[in-house]
Enzyme design. Structure first.
Site, PDB file in Angstrom:
ATOM      1  N   LYS A   1       0.827  -1.208   0.000  1.00  0.00           N
ATOM      2  CA  LYS A   1       0.000   0.000   0.000  1.00  0.00           C
ATOM      3  C   LYS A   1       0.866   1.264   0.000  1.00  0.00           C
ATOM      4  O   LYS A   1       0.638   2.179  -0.786  1.00  0.00           O
ATOM      5  CB  LYS A   1      -0.928   0.021   1.226  1.00  0.00           C
ATOM      6  CG  LYS A   1      -1.836  -1.192   1.341  1.00  0.00           C
ATOM      7  CD  LYS A   1      -2.785  -1.084   2.524  1.00  0.00           C
ATOM      8  CE  LYS A   1      -2.093  -1.059   3.874  1.00  0.00           C
ATOM      9  NZ  LYS A   1      -1.403  -2.334   4.224  1.00  0.00           N
TER      10      LYS A   1
ATOM     11  N   ARG B   1      11.695  -5.453   5.414  1.00  0.00           N
ATOM     12  CA  ARG B   1      11.508  -4.042   5.020  1.00  0.00           C
ATOM     13  C   ARG B   1      12.467  -3.131   5.777  1.00  0.00           C
ATOM     14  O   ARG B   1      12.722  -3.318   6.956  1.00  0.00           O
ATOM     15  CB  ARG B   1      10.077  -3.602   5.328  1.00  0.00           C
ATOM     16  CG  ARG B   1       9.890  -2.083   5.124  1.00  0.00           C
ATOM     17  CD  ARG B   1       8.452  -1.663   5.125  1.00  0.00           C
ATOM     18  NE  ARG B   1       7.758  -2.074   6.334  1.00  0.00           N
ATOM     19  CZ  ARG B   1       6.436  -2.029   6.468  1.00  0.00           C
ATOM     20  NH1 ARG B   1       5.682  -1.611   5.473  1.00  0.00           N
ATOM     21  NH2 ARG B   1       5.875  -2.430   7.587  1.00  0.00           N
TER      22      ARG B   1
ATOM     23  N   ARG C   1      -0.246  -8.656  13.594  1.00  0.00           N
ATOM     24  CA  ARG C   1      -0.877  -7.719  12.649  1.00  0.00           C
ATOM     25  C   ARG C   1      -1.671  -8.479  11.596  1.00  0.00           C
ATOM     26  O   ARG C   1      -2.749  -8.047  11.184  1.00  0.00           O
ATOM     27  CB  ARG C   1       0.204  -6.843  11.991  1.00  0.00           C
ATOM     28  CG  ARG C   1       0.755  -5.786  12.954  1.00  0.00           C
ATOM     29  CD  ARG C   1       2.098  -5.250  12.494  1.00  0.00           C
ATOM     30  NE  ARG C   1       2.037  -4.600  11.206  1.00  0.00           N
ATOM     31  CZ  ARG C   1       3.112  -4.399  10.434  1.00  0.00           C
ATOM     32  NH1 ARG C   1       4.303  -4.813  10.830  1.00  0.00           N
ATOM     33  NH2 ARG C   1       2.975  -3.798   9.278  1.00  0.00           N
TER      34      ARG C   1
HETATM   35  P1  AP5 Z   1       4.839  -1.582   1.884  1.00  0.00           P
HETATM   36  O1  AP5 Z   1       4.511  -0.798   0.676  1.00  0.00           O
HETATM   37  O2  AP5 Z   1       5.571  -0.903   2.992  1.00  0.00           O
HETATM   38  O3  AP5 Z   1       3.509  -2.318   2.435  1.00  0.00           O
HETATM   39  P2  AP5 Z   1       2.235  -1.730   3.195  1.00  0.00           P
HETATM   40  O4  AP5 Z   1       1.052  -2.392   2.579  1.00  0.00           O
HETATM   41  O5  AP5 Z   1       2.261  -0.242   3.257  1.00  0.00           O
HETATM   42  O6  AP5 Z   1       2.488  -2.377   4.635  1.00  0.00           O
HETATM   43  P3  AP5 Z   1       2.398  -1.719   6.075  1.00  0.00           P
HETATM   44  O7  AP5 Z   1       3.193  -2.607   6.983  1.00  0.00           O
HETATM   45  O8  AP5 Z   1       2.733  -0.283   6.055  1.00  0.00           O
HETATM   46  O9  AP5 Z   1       0.883  -1.921   6.372  1.00  0.00           O
HETATM   47  P4  AP5 Z   1       0.193  -1.910   7.707  1.00  0.00           P
HETATM   48  O10 AP5 Z   1      -1.189  -1.811   7.259  1.00  0.00           O
HETATM   49  O11 AP5 Z   1       0.483  -3.028   8.635  1.00  0.00           O
HETATM   50  O12 AP5 Z   1       0.867  -0.681   8.491  1.00  0.00           O
HETATM   51  P5  AP5 Z   1       0.356   0.768   8.824  1.00  0.00           P
HETATM   52  O13 AP5 Z   1       1.524   1.658   8.844  1.00  0.00           O
HETATM   53  O14 AP5 Z   1      -0.800   1.110   7.961  1.00  0.00           O
HETATM   54  O15 AP5 Z   1       5.667  -2.867   1.426  1.00  0.00           O
HETATM   55  C1  AP5 Z   1       6.168  -3.812   2.356  1.00  0.00           C
HETATM   56  C2  AP5 Z   1       7.568  -4.309   1.921  1.00  0.00           C
HETATM   57  O16 AP5 Z   1       7.449  -5.074   0.723  1.00  0.00           O
HETATM   58  C3  AP5 Z   1       8.579  -3.197   1.612  1.00  0.00           C
HETATM   59  O17 AP5 Z   1       9.852  -3.598   2.058  1.00  0.00           O
HETATM   60  C4  AP5 Z   1       8.557  -3.072   0.078  1.00  0.00           C
HETATM   61  O18 AP5 Z   1       9.808  -2.652  -0.437  1.00  0.00           O
HETATM   62  C5  AP5 Z   1       8.232  -4.502  -0.336  1.00  0.00           C
HETATM   63  N1  AP5 Z   1       7.404  -4.555  -1.543  1.00  0.00           N
HETATM   64  C6  AP5 Z   1       6.383  -3.705  -1.874  1.00  0.00           C
HETATM   65  N2  AP5 Z   1       5.827  -4.063  -3.051  1.00  0.00           N
HETATM   66  C7  AP5 Z   1       6.501  -5.181  -3.454  1.00  0.00           C
HETATM   67  C8  AP5 Z   1       6.381  -6.037  -4.591  1.00  0.00           C
HETATM   68  N3  AP5 Z   1       5.457  -5.808  -5.542  1.00  0.00           N
HETATM   69  N4  AP5 Z   1       7.236  -7.091  -4.677  1.00  0.00           N
HETATM   70  C9  AP5 Z   1       8.176  -7.310  -3.710  1.00  0.00           C
HETATM   71  N5  AP5 Z   1       8.335  -6.532  -2.622  1.00  0.00           N
HETATM   72  C10 AP5 Z   1       7.499  -5.479  -2.485  1.00  0.00           C
HETATM   73  O19 AP5 Z   1      -0.201   0.574  10.298  1.00  0.00           O
HETATM   74  C11 AP5 Z   1       0.669   0.330  11.384  1.00  0.00           C
HETATM   75  C12 AP5 Z   1      -0.114   0.275  12.690  1.00  0.00           C
HETATM   76  O20 AP5 Z   1      -0.779   1.538  12.917  1.00  0.00           O
HETATM   77  C13 AP5 Z   1      -1.243  -0.736  12.784  1.00  0.00           C
HETATM   78  O21 AP5 Z   1      -0.766  -2.002  13.160  1.00  0.00           O
HETATM   79  C14 AP5 Z   1      -2.150  -0.092  13.837  1.00  0.00           C
HETATM   80  O22 AP5 Z   1      -1.644  -0.281  15.116  1.00  0.00           O
HETATM   81  C15 AP5 Z   1      -2.049   1.375  13.508  1.00  0.00           C
HETATM   82  N6  AP5 Z   1      -3.081   1.808  12.544  1.00  0.00           N
HETATM   83  C16 AP5 Z   1      -2.876   2.279  11.276  1.00  0.00           C
HETATM   84  N7  AP5 Z   1      -4.036   2.571  10.670  1.00  0.00           N
HETATM   85  C17 AP5 Z   1      -5.021   2.287  11.580  1.00  0.00           C
HETATM   86  C18 AP5 Z   1      -6.438   2.345  11.535  1.00  0.00           C
HETATM   87  N8  AP5 Z   1      -7.089   2.775  10.447  1.00  0.00           N
HETATM   88  N9  AP5 Z   1      -7.121   1.957  12.623  1.00  0.00           N
HETATM   89  C19 AP5 Z   1      -6.481   1.530  13.733  1.00  0.00           C
HETATM   90  N10 AP5 Z   1      -5.141   1.436  13.837  1.00  0.00           N
HETATM   91  C20 AP5 Z   1      -4.409   1.814  12.774  1.00  0.00           C
HETATM   92 MG    MG Z   2       2.417   1.241   4.792  1.00  0.00          MG
END
Ligand code: AP5
Ligand code: MG
Ligand code: ZN
Length: 208
Positions: free
Chosen positions: A15, A120, A164
């Site tokens: 994402k 990552r 997660r």
């Molecule tokens: P990346 O693009 O970083 O993936 P992502 O989908 O953004 O993953 P996140 O870990 O950021 O998602 P998340 O939903 O757990 O975290 P968030 O910050 O939203 O890619 C991942 C890796 O893969 C990278 O190394 C990249 O280089 C690689 N990659 C990407 N595309 C690739 C491909 N095509 N092929 C190979 N490799 C690839 O949330 C964190 C925390 O915040 C949550 O756990 C929660 O506690 C809180 N939080 C956030 N939003 C809310 C909400 N709405 N409600 C309640 N709590 C929330």
């Molecule tokens: Mg992210």
């Protein structure tokens, strides 16, 4: 009016990687609850700090994230929304505050997600994502874009990643079903290369 894009996917589905490119390509805001919460990890709320939830891999309470999203969308002329909604109650809230032009779900298998997250590395200065295997920087530990230091996120340990993913399954998969039932969800194979995934999303958004 700029495009209003919702990007759904499990932790590690890509994402953040795709949102950054979409925001640049379409000239819209990147609205991401994860980054917003990381920037305010020790903010005192009546429920405790965001950190106390995030480090365990749990969801931060709805009231806190709803307010973040509402404020961000109010000011935006078009956006890519990343990391929200994560449960059905957030999805209902979103319906009340905005309309969407495109709803895209990046589908990636669980075994791949664990490897992506534990490998990552994130730039401490500009937030660009890298991966120790799949997306290496030119120089180890250094951001290609800005020269900043690459660090591992607190919640990218294997144990927290598992938590997660289970929170995703329980709370966020119903959100995906909800948009699928409404007939607006477009599913994309998130296991292709980042460029291929981007092209697929682009063709959806251009038609929207
Ligand atoms: P990346 O693009 O970083 O993936 P992502 O989908 O953004 O993953 P996140 O870990 O950021 O998602 P998340 O939903 O757990 O975290 P968030 O910050 O939203 O890619 C991942 C890796 O893969 C990278 O190394 C990249 O280089 C690689 N990659 C990407 N595309 C690739 C491909 N095509 N092929 C190979 N490799 C690839 O949330 C964190 C925390 O915040 C949550 O756990 C929660 O506690 C809180 N939080 C956030 N939003 C809310 C909400 N709405 N409600 C309640 N709590 C929330
Ligand atoms: Mg992210
Ligand atoms: Zn950087």
């Amino acid at each position: 009016m700029g495009k209003r894009i919702l990007l759904l996917g499990a932790p590690g589905a890509g994402k953040g990687t795709q949102s950054k490119r979409l925001a640049e390509t379409y000239g819209v805001e990147h609205v991401t609850t994860g980054d917003a919460l990381r920037a305010n990890k020790d903010m005192e709320t009546e429920y405790g700090t965001p950190r106390s939830f995030m480090e365990k891999g749990e969801l931060v309470p709805d009231a806190v994230v709803n307010e973040i999203v509402e404020a961000a969308l109010e000011d935006a002329d078009g956006y890519v929304l990343d990391g929200y909604p994560r449960n059905l109650s957030q999805a209902e809230y979103l319906t009340e505050i905005t309309d969407l032009d495109a709803v895209v779900y990046l589908n990636v298998a669980e075994s791949e997600l664990v490897e992506r997250l534990t490998g990552r590395r994130v730039c401490d200065d500009c937030g660009t994502n890298f991966h120790v295997k799949f997306n290496q920087p030119e120089e180890e530990g250094v951001c290609d874009d800005c020269g900043g230091e690459l660090v591992q996120r607190d919640d990218d340990t294997e144990e927290t990643v598992r938590e997660r993913l289970s929170v995703f399954e329980e709370n966020t998969e119903p959100v995906i079903e909800h948009y699928r039932d409404e007939g607006v969800l477009v599913e994309i194979d998130g296991e292709q290369t980042p460029d291929e995934v981007f092209e697929d999303i682009r063709s959806v958004v251009d038609d929207a």
